[in-house]
Design an enzyme around this catalytic site. Structure first.
Site, PDB file in Angstrom:
ATOM      1  N   GLU A  83      -6.667   3.630  -5.932  1.00 55.63           N
ATOM      2  CA  GLU A  83      -7.968   3.737  -5.262  1.00 55.63           C
ATOM      3  C   GLU A  83      -8.473   5.137  -5.581  1.00 55.63           C
ATOM      4  O   GLU A  83      -8.001   6.118  -5.012  1.00 55.63           O
ATOM      5  CB  GLU A  83      -7.820   3.564  -3.747  1.00 55.63           C
ATOM      6  CG  GLU A  83      -9.176   3.527  -3.066  1.00 55.63           C
ATOM      7  CD  GLU A  83      -9.172   3.998  -1.620  1.00 55.63           C
ATOM      8  OE1 GLU A  83     -10.013   3.531  -0.857  1.00 55.63           O
ATOM      9  OE2 GLU A  83      -8.336   4.844  -1.248  1.00 55.63           O
ATOM     10  N   HIS A  94     -11.061  -4.517   2.404  1.00 56.63           N
ATOM     11  CA  HIS A  94     -11.049  -4.248   3.848  1.00 56.63           C
ATOM     12  C   HIS A  94     -11.906  -3.053   4.240  1.00 56.63           C
ATOM     13  O   HIS A  94     -12.005  -2.740   5.430  1.00 56.63           O
ATOM     14  CB  HIS A  94      -9.602  -4.020   4.296  1.00 56.63           C
ATOM     15  CG  HIS A  94      -9.028  -2.770   3.698  1.00 56.63           C
ATOM     16  ND1 HIS A  94      -8.831  -2.620   2.341  1.00 56.63           N
ATOM     17  CD2 HIS A  94      -8.660  -1.599   4.250  1.00 56.63           C
ATOM     18  CE1 HIS A  94      -8.354  -1.414   2.098  1.00 56.63           C
ATOM     19  NE2 HIS A  94      -8.235  -0.768   3.247  1.00 56.63           N
ATOM     20  N   ASP A  95     -12.469  -2.353   3.261  1.00 55.71           N
ATOM     21  CA  ASP A  95     -13.341  -1.212   3.552  1.00 55.71           C
ATOM     22  C   ASP A  95     -14.803  -1.538   3.281  1.00 55.71           C
ATOM     23  O   ASP A  95     -15.664  -0.658   3.388  1.00 55.71           O
ATOM     24  CB  ASP A  95     -12.970   0.000   2.669  1.00 55.71           C
ATOM     25  CG  ASP A  95     -11.595   0.553   2.998  1.00 55.71           C
ATOM     26  OD1 ASP A  95     -11.157   0.428   4.146  1.00 55.71           O
ATOM     27  OD2 ASP A  95     -10.963   1.111   2.076  1.00 55.71           O
ATOM     28  N   ASP A 120       0.849  -1.175   0.000  1.00 57.99           N
ATOM     29  CA  ASP A 120       0.000   0.000   0.000  1.00 57.99           C
ATOM     30  C   ASP A 120       0.892   1.235   0.000  1.00 57.99           C
ATOM     31  O   ASP A 120       1.837   1.308   0.776  1.00 57.99           O
ATOM     32  CB  ASP A 120      -0.875   0.004   1.264  1.00 57.99           C
ATOM     33  CG  ASP A 120      -2.337   0.114   0.927  1.00 57.99           C
ATOM     34  OD1 ASP A 120      -2.724   1.190   0.446  1.00 57.99           O
ATOM     35  OD2 ASP A 120      -3.069  -0.869   1.131  1.00 57.99           O
ATOM     36  N   ASP A 157      -3.325   4.504  -2.238  1.00 62.62           N
ATOM     37  CA  ASP A 157      -4.430   4.853  -1.348  1.00 62.62           C
ATOM     38  C   ASP A 157      -4.923   6.288  -1.541  1.00 62.62           C
ATOM     39  O   ASP A 157      -4.105   7.225  -1.608  1.00 62.62           O
ATOM     40  CB  ASP A 157      -3.922   4.695   0.095  1.00 62.62           C
ATOM     41  CG  ASP A 157      -4.985   4.931   1.131  1.00 62.62           C
ATOM     42  OD1 ASP A 157      -5.837   4.041   1.282  1.00 62.62           O
ATOM     43  OD2 ASP A 157      -4.966   5.984   1.793  1.00 62.62           O
TER      44      ASP A 157
END
Ligand code: NOJ
Length: 561
Positions: free
Chosen positions: A256, A328-329, A98, A199
């Site tokens: 993202e 994970h979100d 990430d 991210d």
């Protein structure tokens, strides 16, 4: 579209804290991941994305990084990480990490130096802005609720944090900051990292002057997303980042990105785009309300299908999106997308196959391959996630009862996907010998890898079959056209992938309804897979030009060229 090394890869997201714990501290770690590489290889996975494993105070589960050049002690050591690079290489696998550079942690050295000298050079690594009449510079609400501004102690200034106040935003207008970031990215790529998941990157560009927006909530604030929508010029920053780092290393990047303007798709993921790929969140955004989870609406099947079809069509001829069911979100995909009658293994396999053959790079999220589900909690104190607490509060403030607010968390909480991985039906699901940092989903006694390993018709073995099938018809599934079919059938999700070079055509058809359907099909050559063991029967049907699918059944069919 240029052929790149990542185009035909299958990726898998590891949420390290919850994947596998090797030392009994209740937190997953890199040595734990090392013990599962063969499992991942057998699943058919090529690229591993690790959510943050850097040192962090964990205000936002590692997305608040206090040192970009190290491994957090909970996760192991740099030697462990180097071992991971070496062991994945042996298995022809790649690791991406990430890259969290819209913000860092308040504990990062840069921020500490900035606080120590608010007029000094490090203050300019952040957004230190004078308040207005003793109040914050603007009325922006951070993504996690509350003002996006926090007082810089001992001054009349505030610092900007679009996420938690422990995550100060970095100032990308400062060339020194950009250089620091480029150097850091190159340092990891030189080490052998294959790339990054990037991210919250759209947020790095701010408007030249900060101003307030019309109030859009009962808190008297306005979402900071309005500023992101107004800001222009993120592309220049992203090209500079790419040219100074990724491009030199032929690195794979997946962005993202929210709030992108539709016409910008080519700039983002075209041949010369900012990223190799970016996540397709179009289906995930359906039903969302700006007010919060409590105001979310149900998403009809047809809208879901149409949304995915549209994304597929838009990206065709431009680039490859990264396709996800969950991350994970997000809540667990099987809990979120499957209608009640399909909340079983057949339905889980149907959803998995629907996703696997779409055009784009499939990204698994850990536990998806087992059909892991959302996790019921009885009290808000059982949730760790910062945004879940914010949404719970919002729901109560809007007049929901405690039970209703908890039901929203059950449906949408980010913790649904963050509970520890289910390896066995033994103590703590084989995840740890200690006390897990987040309580397990109690259904691990039924849903776990050990049980599914040996059962031929398990969800896990179905996913293995799907990845093998994708690889056996690599070019068709990577580069083939995407053609929606049977759109007039209410409950059917079906499409053909067509390889224009070889003429190979493969149909995927799945029935999300409660009743059986009959599809007329001329040109069916061979049923390659069904999720219900009906290969022989459906093969016989092909000769008669038809295909029947019961509720939640699906088939992958090779067509005559
Ligand atoms: C997106 C990440 O996926 C999420 O987990 C995090 O909270 C925010 N960005 C802020 O870094």
């Amino acid at each position: 579209m240029k052929k790149r090394w990542w185009n035909d890869k299958i990726a898998y997201q590891i949420y390290p804290k919850s994947f596998c714990d090797s030392n009994g501290d209740g937190i997953g770690d890199i040595p734990g991941i090392l013990t599962k590489l063969d499992y991942l290889k057998a699943l058919g996975v090529d690229i591993l994305w690790l959510s943050p494993v850097y040192p962090s105070p964990f205000a936002d589960q590692g997305y608040d990084i206090s040192d970009y050049y190290a491994i957090g002690r909970e996760f192991g050591t740099m030697e462990d990480f180097d071992r991971l690079l070496a062991e994945t290489k042996k298995r022809d696998m790649y690791v991406i990490m990430d890259l969290v550079v819209n913000h860092c942690s308040e504990e990062h050295e840069w921020f500490q130096k900035a606080l120590a000298d608010p007029e000094g050079e490090y203050a300019d690594y952040f957004w230190f802005v004078k308040g207005e009449n003793g109040e914050a510079p603007t009325n922006w609400r951070s993504y996690f609720g509350g003002s996006a501004w926090e007082k810089v102690p001992g001054t009349d200034k505030y610092y900007l944090h679009m996420y938690a106040k422990a995550q100060p935003d970095l100032n990308w207008e400062n060339p020194r900051l950009r250089r620091e970031i480029f150097d850091m990215v190159n340092w990891w790529l030189d080490k052998g990292l294959a790339g990054f998941r990037i991210d919250a990157i759209i947020n790095i560009k701010k408007t030249p002057a900060f101003h307030s927006y019309p109030v859009d909530g009962p808190d008297g604030l306005s979402s900071c997303a309005h500023m992101v929508e107004e800001a222009r010029g993120v592309g220049e920053l992203l090209q500079e980042l790419k040219q100074n780092t990724f491009e030199k290393h032929d690195a794979f990047t997946v962005g993202e990105v929210f709030y992108m303007k539709e016409e910008e798709l080519e700039e983002f993921v075209g041949d010369e785009g900012h990223f190799s790929s970016m996540f397709d969140f179009s289906a995930h955004l359906l039903g969302e309300s700006e007010k919060g989870w409590y105001a979310a609406t149900e998403v009809p099947f047809r809208l879901w299908r149409e949304t995915i079809f549209n994304s597929q069509k838009k990206a065709e001829g431009i680039g490859l999106l990264a396709n996800i069911i969950e991350n994970h979100d997000e809540p667990r995909g099987v809990s979120h997308y499957l209608p009640r009658h399909a909340q079983n293994e057949l339905g889980k396999k149907l959803l998995g196959a629907t996703w696997m053959f779409l055009r784009g790079i499939p990204f698994f999220y850990q536990g998806q391959e087992l059909g892991m589900t959302n996790c019921l909690r009885c009290d808000i104190s059982e949730y760790d996630d910062i945004s879940t607490h914010d949404q719970y509060r919002k729901a109560l403030e809007a007049g929901c009862t405690r039970e209703e607010a908890l039901a929203c968390c059950y449906a949408f909480s980010r913790d649904n996907g963050r509970t520890p991985m289910h390896w066995t039906d033994g103590e703590n699901a084989g995840f740890t010998t200690g006390k897990p940092w987040l309580a397990l989903n109690p259904n691990y006694t039924e849903i776990n890898a050990a049980e599914q390993e040996g059962r031929a018709d398990s969800v896990l073995n179905w996913y293995r079959r799907l990845t093998a099938l994708r690889k056996a018809h690599n070019d068709t599934f990577t580069y083939g056209r995407f053609l929606p079919v049977y759109e007039s059938k209410e409950d059917v999700f079906a499409y053909i992938r067509e390889n224009e070079e070889t003429g190979e055509r493969i149909l995927f058809a799945g029935n999300y309804g409660t009743a059986g359907v009959e599809l007329s099909l001329c040109g069916g050559r061979e049923v390659l897979a069904t999720n219900c063991g009906r290969e022989a029967e459906l093969n016989a049907q092909l000769k008669g030009g038809r295909l029947t699918l019961g509720s939640c059944e699906c088939a992958v069919v090779l067509l005559w060229a």
